[in-house]
Design an enzyme around this catalytic site. Structure first.
Site, short mmCIF file in Angstrom:
data_model
loop_
_atom_site.label_atom_id
_atom_site.label_comp_id
_atom_site.label_asym_id
_atom_site.label_seq_id
_atom_site.Cartn_x
_atom_site.Cartn_y
_atom_site.Cartn_z
N GLU A 14 0.80 -1.23 0.00
CA GLU A 14 0.00 0.00 0.00
C GLU A 14 0.83 1.28 0.00
OE1 GLU A 14 -0.62 -2.59 1.99
OE2 GLU A 14 -2.65 -3.26 1.50
N HIS A 17 -11.17 -4.04 9.83
CA HIS A 17 -11.93 -3.74 8.61
C HIS A 17 -13.08 -2.76 8.87
CE1 HIS A 17 -9.71 -7.16 7.00
NE2 HIS A 17 -10.17 -6.87 5.79
#
Lengths: 327, 344
Positions: free
Chosen positions: A60, A129
């Site tokens: 990322e 999440h």
């Protein structure tokens, strides 16, 4: 366009903008062959090729920095965060380089990047999440932060974000991708810096965004049966805040309730209330009520998770309480 | 003091350079050296502030790589030790000096400082202050070139990006992640590790399981070479090959230049950890003295010509200081300017 799902509206925005401008490209994890974790880029690689819909390794911070470099040299990248929470791993590139580099470089470079993807608390996805990064990123100078909430605004806002020359963090919500709505057939863009008055009212102003807009509207439906008349405003732009629209509403209702999904401490609401106090304190008839998520990692258990975030009945109660105040 | 690595041999005799090329390389290295010496002087006079990291000793790397490219057309990405990369890339000395003075005429308008030199005009992608964070940015610039060429069909898109960083960065994830992507997509980029043996006070051997950084390229299927970073012709030869590879679409190269910084990490560093014997060994390899001797030996220049270059550069530096001194401070009313793209 016929009835369109939220994810299809986003896909249409990306597709139209890629068609409109060949310097626009998408990169991220599983955006190509797999079509994106929520199908937002489904099959676009077949139309635009694998360079314009670039499947990246799971790295990322590096692919975000790559997008910064591509943007500095004239391309217009759209980064998909498979889950926005993953972009904590890219915090440095987003803060130092996407956010601050234009200023630090004395205006030498522009960073026209969109960083989009699902945020928010889903259904029992666990703490990692279920993040609301907008709270963490709001302090970074140079970033625009936008949250969409309907298929209609998702499409118009994403198109504008792609055309904007600033880095835009564009928050979708993991539980809204299957909302459906009739969309205009003709092309449209929506301004990134304008809040949306979702329901006009006179009793109290509810300021909210993303999925909480829908909770606020559920609450409003219950309240109107009992004769209450709340105004509901979807902030859309989390940074900068549209204080013009917010101010107009405060001057009308003189009472404000903030409903947000970020945790209470250091959330969007904290900044919002501080701004309201700075600008419109004299207009307020009562202290602002803040309904926010609990200051805890989002629990997995469904019942505990429900207790963590604001529910419509809490909004109903807050409105009743605030309207009952004698001032 | 740990065992010194043996510098790779280089047959300078095999390199054919013209007199003009030789003088140009010499001038660029002298510019870097004199500029940094002047920075130290100005820092101690209180003319510049913050962290100032000087490049003395490493000049052959900046000059050897960037002069093998097309300055102004190819891209250069640097670190916090960025003044000399900026100069080699063509940013005028007065703009770099003015930036160090925090002036409005600085290449980053006084907003960046020592560690944040930028110039879109000279394709300097910037100085990046956090270790390794420039590597992804440089990789993105290289991706952009490939994109223009292949997705947009622009045949003129053959620019190469040079990405400079130190041995400390070569233990960071961004280094490995970007080498992977650059090799995977055959990006036109040269990763140049300036291995000066020390990440502030952390000796390279204490920080890495494989001190020979160039060997790390091989696991990505990438070309990796080590080069004597004190020999400008050796660096230039390695860079020339890497540039050709990149420009012809054959992908990236990792160049490990073995070099040494002649000063502390920054001007705030007391530099007490490096052994005297180690410093003396490397001082004796001064790249500028070495190249001057080569030019004379090869009859490419005489002492007087080299002196003339030094005088010319001294005048450039003096002028840079004068411009920096006399330039205006940034206008306080423009405090917020450049936060957003709309501020031109």
């Amino acid at each position: 366009m016929a009835e369109t799902f939220f994810f299809e509206a986003l896909r249409a925005a990306v597709d139209e903008e890629m068609e409109h401008d060949p310097s626009v490209f998408v990169l991220g994890e599983d955006v190509g062959h797999y079509g994106g974790s929520y199908k937002v880029t489904k099959d676009l690689y077949k139309k635009y090729g694998e360079l314009r819909v670039l499947d990246t390794p799971i790295a990322e911070n590096s692919f975000t920095g790559m997008a910064v470099g591509a943007a500095m040299t004239g391309l217009r990248p759209i980064i998909e965060g498979m889950n926005m929470g993953f972009l904590l791993l890219a915090f440095n590139q987003i803060a130092n380089n996407a956010g601050m580099l234009r200023y630090t470089s004395g205006g030498n470079f522009k960073i026209p990047i969109v960083i989009r993807g699902p945020g928010g608390v889903g259904k029992q996805l666990g703490a990692e999440h279920s993040q609301r990064l907008e709270a963490y990123f709001q302090a970074v100078p140079g970033l625009r932060i936008v949250a969409c909430s309907t298929p209609y605004n998702a499409k118009g806002l994403l198109k504008s974000a792609i055309r904007d020359d600033n880095p835009v963090l564009f928050f979708e919500h993991v539980l809204l991708y299957n909302l459906k709505e009739e969309l205009p057939a003709a092309e449209y863009l929506l301004p990134l810096n304008k809040a949306e008055v979702v329901r006009q009212g006179k009793d109290v102003t509810i300021l909210t965004y993303s999925r909480m807009r829908h909770h606020a509207m559920q609450a409003a439906k219950i309240l109107e049966k009992d004769g209450y008349d709340p105004e509901v405003i979807d902030l859309i732009s989390l940074k900068p805040l549209d204080l013009e629209t917010i101010g107009a509403s405060v001057r009308k209702t003189h009472r404000v309730i903030v409903v947000e999904e970020t945790m209470k401490t250091g959330g969007i609401g904290a900044e919002l209330i501080a701004s309201i106090n700075d600008r419109f304190f004299d207009e307020l008839d009562a202290p602002v009520i803040r309904l926010a998520s609990q200051d805890i990692p989002t629990p997995y258990n469904g019942a505990l998770e429900r207790l963590t975030i604001v529910q419509p009945e809490q909004i109903v109660e807050a409105v009743q309480k605030m309207v009952a105040l004698q001032v | 003091m740990v065992q010194e690595r043996i510098l790779p041999g280089f047959q300078a005799a095999q390199v054919q350079i013209t007199k003009a090329e030789g003088l140009c390389l010499y001038e660029d290295m002298v510019l870097g050296r004199f500029f940094e010496d002047k920075c130290a002087e100005m820092y101690y006079l209180g003319k510049m502030f913050g962290f100032v990291h000087l490049y003395n000793g490493q000049e052959a790397v900046s000059t050897g790589v960037i002069q093998a490219m097309r300055p102004g057309e190819d891209y250069v990405c640097s670190t916090y030790r960025d003044h000399v990369h900026a100069l080699s890339a063509g940013v005028p000395a007065k703009e770099v000096m003015a930036e160090l003075f925090g002036k409005a005429t600085g290449c980053s308008k006084g907003r960046g400082g020592s560690m944040h030199m930028f110039s879109a005009e000279h394709r300097l992608l910037g100085g990046y202050a956090f270790v390794a964070e420039g590597i992804p940015v440089a990789t993105g610039a290289a991706f952009q070139t490939k994109y223009r060429r292949e997705a947009l069909g622009d045949e003129t898109a053959d620019q190469v990006t040079a990405c400079f960083f130190g041995d400390g960065a070569a233990n960071n994830g961004q280094f490995f992640e970007c080498l992977n992507m650059a090799a995977l997509w055959k990006l036109p980029i040269i990763y140049v590790v300036e291995n000066n043996k020390w990440a502030i006070g952390m000796a390279h051997e204490r920080a890495t399981s494989q001190p020979e950084i160039y060997k790390k390229a091989s696991v990505f299927g990438m070309a990796g070479v080590e080069v004597d970073g004190m020999d400008v012709l050796a660096v230039r030869a390695a860079a020339t090959e890497a540039v050709e590879r990149a420009r012809s679409g054959e992908g990236p190269t990792l160049i490990e230049a073995l070099t040494y910084r002649f000063r502390g990490h920054s001007l705030a560093d007391p530099d007490t950890l490096r052994a005297k014997a180690e410093k003396e060994l490397w001082f004796a390899r001064d790249p500028i003295k070495k190249f001057a001797a080569y030019l004379i030996e090869q009859n490419l220049a005489d002492q007087e010509e080299l002196k003339a270059i030094e005088r010319k550069i001294q005048a450039v530096i003096d002028e840079a200081v004068k411009v920096a001194e006399s330039s205006p401070e940034p206008d306080p009313s423009e405090l917020h300017r450049f936060v957003f793209a709309e501020d031109e």
